[in-house]
Design a protein around this motif. Structure first.
Motif, PDB file in Angstrom:
ATOM      1  N   ILE A   1       0.807  -1.218   0.000  1.00  0.00           N
ATOM      2  CA  ILE A   1       0.000   0.000   0.000  1.00  0.00           C
ATOM      3  C   ILE A   1       0.842   1.272   0.000  1.00  0.00           C
ATOM      4  O   ILE A   1       0.298   2.369   0.008  1.00  0.00           O
ATOM      5  N   LEU A   2       2.171   1.134  -0.027  1.00  0.00           N
ATOM      6  CA  LEU A   2       3.007   2.321  -0.052  1.00  0.00           C
ATOM      7  C   LEU A   2       4.140   2.195  -1.065  1.00  0.00           C
ATOM      8  O   LEU A   2       4.119   2.841  -2.096  1.00  0.00           O
ATOM      9  N   GLY A   3       5.120   1.358  -0.764  1.00  0.00           N
ATOM     10  CA  GLY A   3       6.294   1.280  -1.627  1.00  0.00           C
ATOM     11  C   GLY A   3       5.984   0.865  -3.056  1.00  0.00           C
ATOM     12  O   GLY A   3       6.370   1.555  -4.019  1.00  0.00           O
ATOM     13  N   LYS A   4       5.284  -0.249  -3.217  1.00  0.00           N
ATOM     14  CA  LYS A   4       4.998  -0.734  -4.573  1.00  0.00           C
ATOM     15  C   LYS A   4       4.160   0.240  -5.393  1.00  0.00           C
ATOM     16  O   LYS A   4       4.522   0.573  -6.528  1.00  0.00           O
ATOM     17  N   PRO A   5       3.026   0.727  -4.860  1.00  0.00           N
ATOM     18  CA  PRO A   5       2.260   1.674  -5.676  1.00  0.00           C
ATOM     19  C   PRO A   5       2.978   3.000  -5.906  1.00  0.00           C
ATOM     20  O   PRO A   5       2.805   3.615  -6.959  1.00  0.00           O
ATOM     21  N   ALA A   6       3.784   3.440  -4.960  1.00  0.00           N
ATOM     22  CA  ALA A   6       4.537   4.680  -5.180  1.00  0.00           C
ATOM     23  C   ALA A   6       5.449   4.530  -6.395  1.00  0.00           C
ATOM     24  O   ALA A   6       5.536   5.423  -7.250  1.00  0.00           O
ATOM     25  N   GLY A   7       6.132   3.407  -6.483  1.00  0.00           N
ATOM     26  CA  GLY A   7       7.008   3.170  -7.623  1.00  0.00           C
ATOM     27  C   GLY A   7       6.243   3.121  -8.938  1.00  0.00           C
ATOM     28  O   GLY A   7       6.697   3.658  -9.952  1.00  0.00           O
ATOM     29  N   MET A   8       5.058   2.515  -8.921  1.00  0.00           N
ATOM     30  CA  MET A   8       4.264   2.429 -10.144  1.00  0.00           C
ATOM     31  C   MET A   8       3.783   3.806 -10.594  1.00  0.00           C
ATOM     32  O   MET A   8       3.776   4.118 -11.795  1.00  0.00           O
ATOM     33  N   LEU A   9       3.397   4.651  -9.642  1.00  0.00           N
ATOM     34  CA  LEU A   9       2.961   5.997 -10.003  1.00  0.00           C
ATOM     35  C   LEU A   9       4.116   6.822 -10.562  1.00  0.00           C
ATOM     36  O   LEU A   9       3.950   7.589 -11.518  1.00  0.00           O
ATOM     37  N   LEU A  10       5.294   6.668  -9.983  1.00  0.00           N
ATOM     38  CA  LEU A  10       6.474   7.366 -10.489  1.00  0.00           C
ATOM     39  C   LEU A  10       6.833   6.875 -11.890  1.00  0.00           C
ATOM     40  O   LEU A  10       7.185   7.663 -12.772  1.00  0.00           O
ATOM     41  N   LEU A  11       6.729   5.580 -12.099  1.00  0.00           N
ATOM     42  CA  LEU A  11       6.991   5.003 -13.421  1.00  0.00           C
ATOM     43  C   LEU A  11       6.009   5.555 -14.444  1.00  0.00           C
ATOM     44  O   LEU A  11       6.384   5.849 -15.598  1.00  0.00           O
ATOM     45  N   GLY A  12       4.760   5.745 -14.017  1.00  0.00           N
ATOM     46  CA  GLY A  12       3.749   6.295 -14.907  1.00  0.00           C
ATOM     47  C   GLY A  12       4.029   7.726 -15.319  1.00  0.00           C
ATOM     48  O   GLY A  12       3.464   8.214 -16.307  1.00  0.00           O
ATOM     49  N   ARG A  13       4.903   8.398 -14.577  1.00  0.00           N
ATOM     50  CA  ARG A  13       5.305   9.769 -14.923  1.00  0.00           C
ATOM     51  C   ARG A  13       6.671   9.792 -15.623  1.00  0.00           C
ATOM     52  O   ARG A  13       7.337  10.813 -15.665  1.00  0.00           O
ATOM     53  N   ASP A  14       7.102   8.640 -16.136  1.00  0.00           N
ATOM     54  CA  ASP A  14       8.320   8.520 -16.929  1.00  0.00           C
ATOM     55  C   ASP A  14       9.608   8.629 -16.118  1.00  0.00           C
ATOM     56  O   ASP A  14      10.673   8.927 -16.670  1.00  0.00           O
ATOM     57  N   ALA A  15       9.519   8.398 -14.801  1.00  0.00           N
ATOM     58  CA  ALA A  15      10.743   8.273 -14.013  1.00  0.00           C
ATOM     59  C   ALA A  15      11.310   6.872 -14.212  1.00  0.00           C
ATOM     60  O   ALA A  15      10.584   5.931 -14.549  1.00  0.00           O
ATOM     61  N   THR A  16      12.605   6.738 -14.016  1.00  0.00           N
ATOM     62  CA  THR A  16      13.247   5.421 -13.990  1.00  0.00           C
ATOM     63  C   THR A  16      13.293   4.991 -12.533  1.00  0.00           C
ATOM     64  O   THR A  16      13.886   5.679 -11.697  1.00  0.00           O
ATOM     65  N   VAL A  17      12.635   3.890 -12.216  1.00  0.00           N
ATOM     66  CA  VAL A  17      12.383   3.532 -10.818  1.00  0.00           C
ATOM     67  C   VAL A  17      13.214   2.340 -10.374  1.00  0.00           C
ATOM     68  O   VAL A  17      13.278   1.311 -11.061  1.00  0.00           O
ATOM     69  N   THR A  18      13.828   2.479  -9.214  1.00  0.00           N
ATOM     70  CA  THR A  18      14.524   1.378  -8.553  1.00  0.00           C
ATOM     71  C   THR A  18      13.853   1.132  -7.203  1.00  0.00           C
ATOM     72  O   THR A  18      13.687   2.061  -6.414  1.00  0.00           O
ATOM     73  N   TYR A  19      13.462  -0.116  -6.980  1.00  0.00           N
ATOM     74  CA  TYR A  19      12.922  -0.502  -5.677  1.00  0.00           C
ATOM     75  C   TYR A  19      14.047  -1.075  -4.821  1.00  0.00           C
ATOM     76  O   TYR A  19      14.828  -1.912  -5.284  1.00  0.00           O
ATOM     77  N   CYS A  20      14.112  -0.642  -3.571  1.00  0.00           N
ATOM     78  CA  CYS A  20      15.072  -1.199  -2.623  1.00  0.00           C
ATOM     79  C   CYS A  20      14.324  -1.762  -1.411  1.00  0.00           C
ATOM     80  O   CYS A  20      13.211  -1.316  -1.101  1.00  0.00           O
ATOM     81  N   HIS A  21      14.967  -2.695  -0.720  1.00  0.00           N
ATOM     82  CA  HIS A  21      14.294  -3.352   0.406  1.00  0.00           C
ATOM     83  C   HIS A  21      15.354  -3.969   1.312  1.00  0.00           C
ATOM     84  O   HIS A  21      16.559  -3.698   1.164  1.00  0.00           O
ATOM     85  N   SER A  22      14.911  -4.803   2.244  1.00  0.00           N
ATOM     86  CA  SER A  22      15.822  -5.330   3.266  1.00  0.00           C
ATOM     87  C   SER A  22      16.901  -6.238   2.695  1.00  0.00           C
ATOM     88  O   SER A  22      17.931  -6.457   3.341  1.00  0.00           O
ATOM     89  N   HIS A  23      16.691  -6.763   1.497  1.00  0.00           N
ATOM     90  CA  HIS A  23      17.690  -7.646   0.889  1.00  0.00           C
ATOM     91  C   HIS A  23      18.543  -6.940  -0.163  1.00  0.00           C
ATOM     92  O   HIS A  23      19.357  -7.579  -0.838  1.00  0.00           O
ATOM     93  N   THR A  24      18.376  -5.646  -0.309  1.00  0.00           N
ATOM     94  CA  THR A  24      19.142  -4.904  -1.307  1.00  0.00           C
ATOM     95  C   THR A  24      20.612  -4.813  -0.895  1.00  0.00           C
ATOM     96  O   THR A  24      20.924  -4.410   0.228  1.00  0.00           O
ATOM     97  N   ALA A  25      21.496  -5.200  -1.804  1.00  0.00           N
ATOM     98  CA  ALA A  25      22.931  -5.109  -1.532  1.00  0.00           C
ATOM     99  C   ALA A  25      23.414  -3.679  -1.772  1.00  0.00           C
ATOM    100  O   ALA A  25      23.025  -3.042  -2.756  1.00  0.00           O
ATOM    101  N   ASP A  26      24.237  -3.172  -0.853  1.00  0.00           N
ATOM    102  CA  ASP A  26      24.834  -1.835  -0.950  1.00  0.00           C
ATOM    103  C   ASP A  26      23.764  -0.773  -1.187  1.00  0.00           C
ATOM    104  O   ASP A  26      23.786  -0.019  -2.168  1.00  0.00           O
TER     105      ASP A  26
END
Length: 287
Positions: free
Chosen positions: A174-199
């Motif tokens: 309800i926050l991270g995933k939809p936020a990324g999708m909305l940003l993608l819809g505005r032509d941003a290049t989106v990277t999702y990060c989380h607890s398993h993201t390296a560096d």
């Protein structure tokens, strides 16, 4: 930008107030033209103090916006089946135009099943799979309220997202995933990060737009913020602390949301706006 400048604050409280004023005008018009007051039903399971306080706040905001607030309180011991039945009944009630299930609902309840009992046209909190799919495909529907509020803040401050690298730290449904999708819809290049993201720090340093939604106090250090970046802190932790180390991040960012007073007020404002929009659609009121 150099280290002697501080970021401009993104005033969510002020913008939310203006949105709520517009909502009140629309709600009054709907009521005048149809004789029906837009209605938001809130389902509260148990008596979690934070949830009770949040629901009380939403009810107060509804009153100010001319929206009827119907509260359905259920015991913490309620079963998934009983909760689903309650929400299904609200979905079928023509006097209810929006439904909000306050979460968390307790570990013994299938929260997803409860969310999916909300009729898509009344999902003003944007929590169903239908709403997420509509948002992802750019079709009519309701956005998750916090991500929707974030987008309105970015628009208010004329942040051009096209071609920008947006980094979302957090991947909740309800926050991270939809936020990324909305940003993608505005032509941003989106990277999702989380607890398993390296560096993680290295990726955060590349963000033109950073959305922190991980739920850990001061999880992102100011030193990792790219100079001139736009920082959206969607975290709210005990002690009025966000997910970003505000003091140090403000010395590097160009725009930053405070905690409190940034993203939080926008969440409720979008909920109210989507409730009157839902009422207008269901009552066939044309603008």
């Amino acid at each position: 930008m150099d280290g002697t400048r501080t970021a401009r604050l993104m005033d969510g409280t002020g913008l939310a107030g203006r949105i709520t004023e517009d909502v009140a005008k629309t709600a009054a018009d709907i009521t005048l033209r149809t004789g029906t007051v837009p209605c938001l039903a809130t389902v509260l399971v148990g008596e979690d103090p934070a949830s009770v306080t949040y629901v009380r706040m939403k009810r107060a905001r509804c009153r100010r916006a001319g929206i009827e607030s119907r509260q359905v309180a259920l015991p913490a011991s309620v079963s998934t089946g009983a909760l689903v039945d309650t929400i299904t009944a609200l979905s079928q009630d023509p006097g209810v135009h929006g439904i909000l299930l306050q979460h968390p609902v307790g570990p013994h309840i299938d929260e997803r099943a409860a969310f999916e009992a909300i009729a898509p046209e009344k999902d003003v909190d944007g929590v169903t799979m239908h709403s997420f799919a509509a948002m992802g495909f750019g079709l009519p529907g309701f956005a998750s309220c916090t991500p929707g509020g974030i987008m309105r803040l970015l628009d208010e401050y004329d942040v051009d997202l096209a071609g920008k690298h947006a980094v979302v730290v957090g991947r909740s449904a309800i926050l991270g995933k939809p936020a990324g999708m909305l940003l993608l819809g505005r032509d941003a290049t989106v990277t999702y990060c989380h607890s398993h993201t390296a560096d993680l720090s290295a990726i955060v340093r590349e963000a033109d737009v950073l959305v922190a939604a991980v739920g850990r106090p001061r999880f992102i250090a100011g030193a990792d913020v790219k100079p001139g970046a736009v920082v959206i802190d969607a975290g709210y932790n005990p002690g009025n602390v966000g997910d970003v180390d505000f003091g140090t991040a403000r010395e590097r960012a160009s725009l930053i949301t405070p905690v409190p007073g940034g993203v939080g007020p926008m969440t409720i404002a979008v909920l109210l706006a989507q409730t009157v929009e839902a009422a207008a659609r269901q009552l066939a009121v044309r603008s």
